[in-house]
Motif scaffolding. Structure first.
Motif, PDB file in Angstrom:
ATOM      1  N   TYR A 135       0.841  -1.198   0.000  1.00 51.14           N
ATOM      2  CA  TYR A 135       0.000   0.000   0.000  1.00 51.14           C
ATOM      3  C   TYR A 135       0.872   1.242   0.000  1.00 51.14           C
ATOM      4  O   TYR A 135       1.893   1.295   0.673  1.00 51.14           O
ATOM      5  CB  TYR A 135      -0.907   0.045   1.254  1.00 51.14           C
ATOM      6  CG  TYR A 135      -1.820  -1.132   1.386  1.00 51.14           C
ATOM      7  CD1 TYR A 135      -2.987  -1.234   0.630  1.00 51.14           C
ATOM      8  CD2 TYR A 135      -1.514  -2.158   2.270  1.00 51.14           C
ATOM      9  CE1 TYR A 135      -3.832  -2.321   0.762  1.00 51.14           C
ATOM     10  CE2 TYR A 135      -2.354  -3.252   2.400  1.00 51.14           C
ATOM     11  CZ  TYR A 135      -3.504  -3.329   1.637  1.00 51.14           C
ATOM     12  OH  TYR A 135      -4.331  -4.413   1.765  1.00 51.14           O
ATOM     13  N   ARG A 136       0.440   2.257  -0.739  1.00 53.33           N
ATOM     14  CA  ARG A 136       1.098   3.562  -0.703  1.00 53.33           C
ATOM     15  C   ARG A 136       0.661   4.244   0.597  1.00 53.33           C
ATOM     16  O   ARG A 136      -0.508   4.159   0.973  1.00 53.33           O
ATOM     17  CB  ARG A 136       0.675   4.385  -1.912  1.00 53.33           C
ATOM     18  CG  ARG A 136       1.548   5.583  -2.144  1.00 53.33           C
ATOM     19  CD  ARG A 136       1.293   6.151  -3.546  1.00 53.33           C
ATOM     20  NE  ARG A 136       2.170   7.274  -3.790  1.00 53.33           N
ATOM     21  CZ  ARG A 136       3.411   7.162  -4.224  1.00 53.33           C
ATOM     22  NH1 ARG A 136       3.918   5.971  -4.457  1.00 53.33           N
ATOM     23  NH2 ARG A 136       4.151   8.229  -4.425  1.00 53.33           N
ATOM     24  N   ILE A 137       1.583   4.908   1.289  1.00 53.56           N
ATOM     25  CA  ILE A 137       1.289   5.501   2.588  1.00 53.56           C
ATOM     26  C   ILE A 137       0.998   6.997   2.438  1.00 53.56           C
ATOM     27  O   ILE A 137       1.777   7.732   1.833  1.00 53.56           O
ATOM     28  CB  ILE A 137       2.471   5.308   3.561  1.00 53.56           C
ATOM     29  CG1 ILE A 137       2.795   3.814   3.724  1.00 53.56           C
ATOM     30  CG2 ILE A 137       2.174   5.940   4.904  1.00 53.56           C
ATOM     31  CD1 ILE A 137       4.045   3.541   4.523  1.00 53.56           C
ATOM     32  N   VAL A 138      -0.116   7.429   3.009  1.00 46.63           N
ATOM     33  CA  VAL A 138      -0.461   8.850   3.050  1.00 46.63           C
ATOM     34  C   VAL A 138       0.445   9.514   4.085  1.00 46.63           C
ATOM     35  O   VAL A 138       0.672   8.964   5.161  1.00 46.63           O
ATOM     36  CB  VAL A 138      -1.947   9.036   3.465  1.00 46.63           C
ATOM     37  CG1 VAL A 138      -2.266  10.502   3.669  1.00 46.63           C
ATOM     38  CG2 VAL A 138      -2.879   8.410   2.436  1.00 46.63           C
ATOM     39  N   HIS A 139       0.970  10.693   3.756  1.00 48.65           N
ATOM     40  CA  HIS A 139       1.783  11.413   4.731  1.00 48.65           C
ATOM     41  C   HIS A 139       1.292  12.854   4.830  1.00 48.65           C
ATOM     42  O   HIS A 139       0.526  13.339   3.995  1.00 48.65           O
ATOM     43  CB  HIS A 139       3.277  11.374   4.361  1.00 48.65           C
ATOM     44  CG  HIS A 139       3.594  12.029   3.054  1.00 48.65           C
ATOM     45  ND1 HIS A 139       3.721  13.390   2.911  1.00 48.65           N
ATOM     46  CD2 HIS A 139       3.799  11.493   1.827  1.00 48.65           C
ATOM     47  CE1 HIS A 139       3.989  13.683   1.663  1.00 48.65           C
ATOM     48  NE2 HIS A 139       4.031  12.554   0.972  1.00 48.65           N
ATOM     49  N   TYR A 140       1.730  13.543   5.861  1.00 53.83           N
ATOM     50  CA  TYR A 140       1.381  14.944   6.058  1.00 53.83           C
ATOM     51  C   TYR A 140       2.112  15.758   4.989  1.00 53.83           C
ATOM     52  O   TYR A 140       3.220  15.386   4.577  1.00 53.83           O
ATOM     53  CB  TYR A 140       1.803  15.378   7.467  1.00 53.83           C
ATOM     54  CG  TYR A 140       1.045  16.560   7.994  1.00 53.83           C
ATOM     55  CD1 TYR A 140      -0.317  16.493   8.237  1.00 53.83           C
ATOM     56  CD2 TYR A 140       1.698  17.759   8.261  1.00 53.83           C
ATOM     57  CE1 TYR A 140      -1.017  17.582   8.733  1.00 53.83           C
ATOM     58  CE2 TYR A 140       1.014  18.853   8.768  1.00 53.83           C
ATOM     59  CZ  TYR A 140      -0.346  18.759   8.986  1.00 53.83           C
ATOM     60  OH  TYR A 140      -1.033  19.841   9.479  1.00 53.83           O
ATOM     61  N   PRO A 141       1.532  16.867   4.514  1.00 57.14           N
ATOM     62  CA  PRO A 141       2.199  17.650   3.457  1.00 57.14           C
ATOM     63  C   PRO A 141       3.588  18.133   3.892  1.00 57.14           C
ATOM     64  O   PRO A 141       3.762  18.603   5.012  1.00 57.14           O
ATOM     65  CB  PRO A 141       1.250  18.837   3.245  1.00 57.14           C
ATOM     66  CG  PRO A 141      -0.082  18.353   3.722  1.00 57.14           C
ATOM     67  CD  PRO A 141       0.212  17.407   4.847  1.00 57.14           C
ATOM     68  N   PHE A 142       4.548  18.000   2.994  1.00 55.64           N
ATOM     69  CA  PHE A 142       5.893  18.480   3.281  1.00 55.64           C
ATOM     70  C   PHE A 142       5.873  19.993   3.428  1.00 55.64           C
ATOM     71  O   PHE A 142       5.141  20.690   2.735  1.00 55.64           O
ATOM     72  CB  PHE A 142       6.864  18.065   2.176  1.00 55.64           C
ATOM     73  CG  PHE A 142       7.035  16.569   2.050  1.00 55.64           C
ATOM     74  CD1 PHE A 142       7.143  15.763   3.171  1.00 55.64           C
ATOM     75  CD2 PHE A 142       7.102  15.971   0.802  1.00 55.64           C
ATOM     76  CE1 PHE A 142       7.298  14.387   3.060  1.00 55.64           C
ATOM     77  CE2 PHE A 142       7.262  14.594   0.677  1.00 55.64           C
ATOM     78  CZ  PHE A 142       7.359  13.808   1.803  1.00 55.64           C
ATOM     79  N   GLY A 143       6.690  20.492   4.342  1.00 54.65           N
ATOM     80  CA  GLY A 143       6.754  21.925   4.565  1.00 54.65           C
ATOM     81  C   GLY A 143       7.282  22.237   5.951  1.00 54.65           C
ATOM     82  O   GLY A 143       7.717  21.353   6.693  1.00 54.65           O
ATOM     83  N   THR A 144       7.237  23.517   6.302  1.00 57.69           N
ATOM     84  CA  THR A 144       7.697  23.983   7.604  1.00 57.69           C
ATOM     85  C   THR A 144       6.494  24.408   8.429  1.00 57.69           C
ATOM     86  O   THR A 144       5.624  25.135   7.946  1.00 57.69           O
ATOM     87  CB  THR A 144       8.687  25.150   7.440  1.00 57.69           C
ATOM     88  OG1 THR A 144       9.824  24.672   6.704  1.00 57.69           O
ATOM     89  CG2 THR A 144       9.153  25.683   8.791  1.00 57.69           C
TER      90      THR A 144
END
Length: 196
Positions: A135-144
């Motif tokens: 499964y592809r894993i959902v992650h939090y949006p990249f950023g600061t």
């Protein structure tokens, strides 16, 4: 011969029943002892597998401390909803995580890892796939992200650790208790081989 076989079968059945009763009694005794000692079992590879002792109120919160955390709500976190859907963790069971950043601190999330105060957290690479590429894993949006009052960023150093890299900062109110390792298996947080 048939009588001997029937007698042996009866004896084995009796021993089996006593063995089951013994296991149930032992299980209940261990459960009561763990409750009395304020111990919980961590069987995930986010932190080393083993027993952790609950120490009560986590406040005031400090980065670097281990805490017991209430699972974030799946309605507001796509990664949590995905994890529950595919049974990556049980619903309603608290997690043990480290506080990586407290209110007022800044966190930078990138594919290569999580940076807090100019320092990259060890083994914080954001995974794209579950083990075996199922499964592809959902992650939090990249950023600061600058953590607001009442927010904390959670971290776990293990391979395939499910932390704020995937569901973002969580409310301080989700932190239940401070914890310390009581007995753990060193290195067990790396049992699952890290993917790409």
């Amino acid at each position: 011969m048939q009588r001997i076989s029937a007698a042996i079968a009866k004896r084995l059945l009796c021993w089996g029943a006593w063995a089951i009763i013994g296991v149930l009694v032992l299980n209940a005794a261990v459960g009561l002892w763990m409750q009395d000692q304020h111990l919980v079992l961590n069987d995930s590879t986010c932190e080393p597998v083993g027993l952790y002792q609950l120490l009560g109120s986590p406040y005031p919160l400090h980065d670097g401390e281990l805490v017991e955390v209430e699972i974030p709500g799946p309605a507001h976190h796509a990664a949590v909803a995905e994890g529950l859907k595919y049974h990556w963790f049980p619903a309603g069971q608290p997690w043990i995580k480290e506080i990586a950043a407290a209110p007022g601190q800044t966190v930078t999330l990138a594919r290569s890892g999580v940076r807090v105060g100019g320092y990259t957290l060890p083994n914080s690479h954001v995974d794209r796939w579950t083990p075996g590429h199922h499964y592809r894993i959902v992650h939090y949006p990249f950023g600061t992200y600058h953590l607001k009052r009442g927010q904390v960023w959670l971290y776990a150093p293990g391979n395939y650790a499910f932390d704020s890299s995937y569901y973002g900062p969580v409310p301080e109110s989700h932190i239940l208790q401070r914890v310390v390792p009581w007995w753990t298996i060193p290195g067990s947080q790396f049992w699952l081989g890290k993917g790409d």
